[in-house]
Design a protein around this motif. Structure first.
Motif, PDB file in Angstrom:
ATOM      1  N   ALA A 115     -11.572   4.922  -1.727  1.00 10.36           N
ATOM      2  CA  ALA A 115     -10.820   4.565  -3.388  1.00 10.36           C
ATOM      3  C   ALA A 115      -9.845   5.598  -3.697  1.00 10.36           C
ATOM      4  O   ALA A 115      -9.047   4.877  -4.281  1.00 10.36           O
ATOM      5  CB  ALA A 115     -12.213   4.493  -4.147  1.00 10.36           C
ATOM      6  N   ILE A 116     -10.206   6.709  -3.331  1.00  8.02           N
ATOM      7  CA  ILE A 116      -9.000   7.737  -3.738  1.00  8.02           C
ATOM      8  C   ILE A 116      -7.787   7.407  -2.782  1.00  8.02           C
ATOM      9  O   ILE A 116      -6.625   7.448  -3.263  1.00  8.02           O
ATOM     10  CB  ILE A 116      -9.610   8.973  -3.246  1.00  8.02           C
ATOM     11  CG1 ILE A 116     -10.781   9.399  -4.400  1.00  8.02           C
ATOM     12  CG2 ILE A 116      -8.489  10.182  -3.478  1.00  8.02           C
ATOM     13  CD1 ILE A 116     -11.475  10.789  -4.511  1.00  8.02           C
ATOM     14  N   GLU A 117      -7.888   7.113  -1.725  1.00 10.11           N
ATOM     15  CA  GLU A 117      -6.877   6.686  -0.907  1.00 10.11           C
ATOM     16  C   GLU A 117      -6.106   5.589  -1.089  1.00 10.11           C
ATOM     17  O   GLU A 117      -4.915   5.324  -1.015  1.00 10.11           O
ATOM     18  CB  GLU A 117      -7.246   6.578   0.867  1.00 10.11           C
ATOM     19  CG  GLU A 117      -7.761   7.741   1.315  1.00 10.11           C
ATOM     20  CD  GLU A 117      -8.212   7.524   2.878  1.00 10.11           C
ATOM     21  OE1 GLU A 117      -8.331   6.314   3.389  1.00 10.11           O
ATOM     22  OE2 GLU A 117      -8.335   8.642   3.681  1.00 10.11           O
ATOM     23  N   GLY A 118      -6.872   4.721  -1.768  1.00 10.90           N
ATOM     24  CA  GLY A 118      -6.226   3.514  -2.556  1.00 10.90           C
ATOM     25  C   GLY A 118      -5.306   3.572  -3.528  1.00 10.90           C
ATOM     26  O   GLY A 118      -4.525   2.808  -3.978  1.00 10.90           O
ATOM     27  N   LEU A 119      -5.389   4.784  -4.368  1.00  8.01           N
ATOM     28  CA  LEU A 119      -4.713   5.266  -5.225  1.00  8.01           C
ATOM     29  C   LEU A 119      -3.285   5.343  -4.746  1.00  8.01           C
ATOM     30  O   LEU A 119      -2.665   5.847  -3.509  1.00  8.01           O
ATOM     31  CB  LEU A 119      -5.126   6.297  -5.927  1.00  8.01           C
ATOM     32  CG  LEU A 119      -6.389   6.154  -6.700  1.00  8.01           C
ATOM     33  CD1 LEU A 119      -6.990   7.823  -7.165  1.00  8.01           C
ATOM     34  CD2 LEU A 119      -6.648   5.420  -7.715  1.00  8.01           C
ATOM     35  N   THR A 120      -2.299   5.209  -5.752  1.00  7.78           N
ATOM     36  CA  THR A 120      -0.818   5.365  -5.086  1.00  7.78           C
ATOM     37  C   THR A 120      -0.805   7.069  -5.159  1.00  7.78           C
ATOM     38  O   THR A 120      -1.531   7.901  -5.615  1.00  7.78           O
ATOM     39  CB  THR A 120       0.210   4.977  -6.270  1.00  7.78           C
ATOM     40  OG1 THR A 120      -0.045   5.792  -7.646  1.00  7.78           O
ATOM     41  CG2 THR A 120       0.294   3.602  -6.442  1.00  7.78           C
TER      42      THR A 120
END
Length: 169
Positions: A115-120
């Motif tokens: 989820a955090i990696e999915g952030l820009t």
């Protein structure tokens, strides 16, 4: 050479002590690893020292953060190899904990990480600086050299995405 030159050892030491924490934190938010972040920050300061004659003193902090960012990007390729190896290695249960609990914990960590990696990158850096480091929006804006409004927008977008992806955990 003037006293306010990065090539002046005393001035460079003051520059270092003033910016080491922010540089280390920034590197940590990029890499997610404490040891790597310290290496990136130290290497960034080494590059500043090596190029002290060519760096405008007013842009030294920006130069430092740019160097750290570039060093991080160079390490990404290496980290992919390390992650691939770690993924293929068997998990060793050193605590003898309940396998079901360990599985749930690993699944949660993986979902949160994804989820955090999915952030820009901008959203991730702002989110981690605010939530992990406890920095105020104006401090983040100053560090990243963007407006406070941009920080607010990135944080809002990050929280919206995380709520959507982590819902049900």
């Amino acid at each position: 050479m003037t006293d306010k030159s990065l090539c002046n050892e005393r001035f460079f030491n003051k520059f270092y002590t003033t910016h080491i924490q922010a540089a280390s934190n920034f590197a940590y938010y990029k890499s997610g690893d404490k040891s790597t972040s310290l290496d990136l920050a130290q290497e960034g300061f080494i590059r500043v020292w090596e190029n002290c004659t060519t760096i405008d003193i007013l842009k030294a902090k920006s130069y430092l953060f740019t160097v750290i960012n570039n060093l991080f990007l160079n390490k990404v390729k290496h980290q992919k190899v390390v992650f691939a190896y770690a993924k293929s290695s068997p998990y060793l249960d050193v605590d003898n904990q309940n396998p079901e609990y360990l599985l749930e914990e690993e699944e949660f960590k993986e979902r949160l990480k994804k989820a955090i990696e999915g952030l820009t990158e901008g959203e991730r850096v702002v989110f981690l600086m605010h939530r992990i480091d406890g920095k105020k929006y104006r401090e983040i804006a100053s560090t990243l050299e963007i407006s406070q409004k941009a920080v607010e927008k990135r944080m809002s977008a990050a929280l919206k995405k995380l709520r959507t992806k982590i819902q049900g955990i």
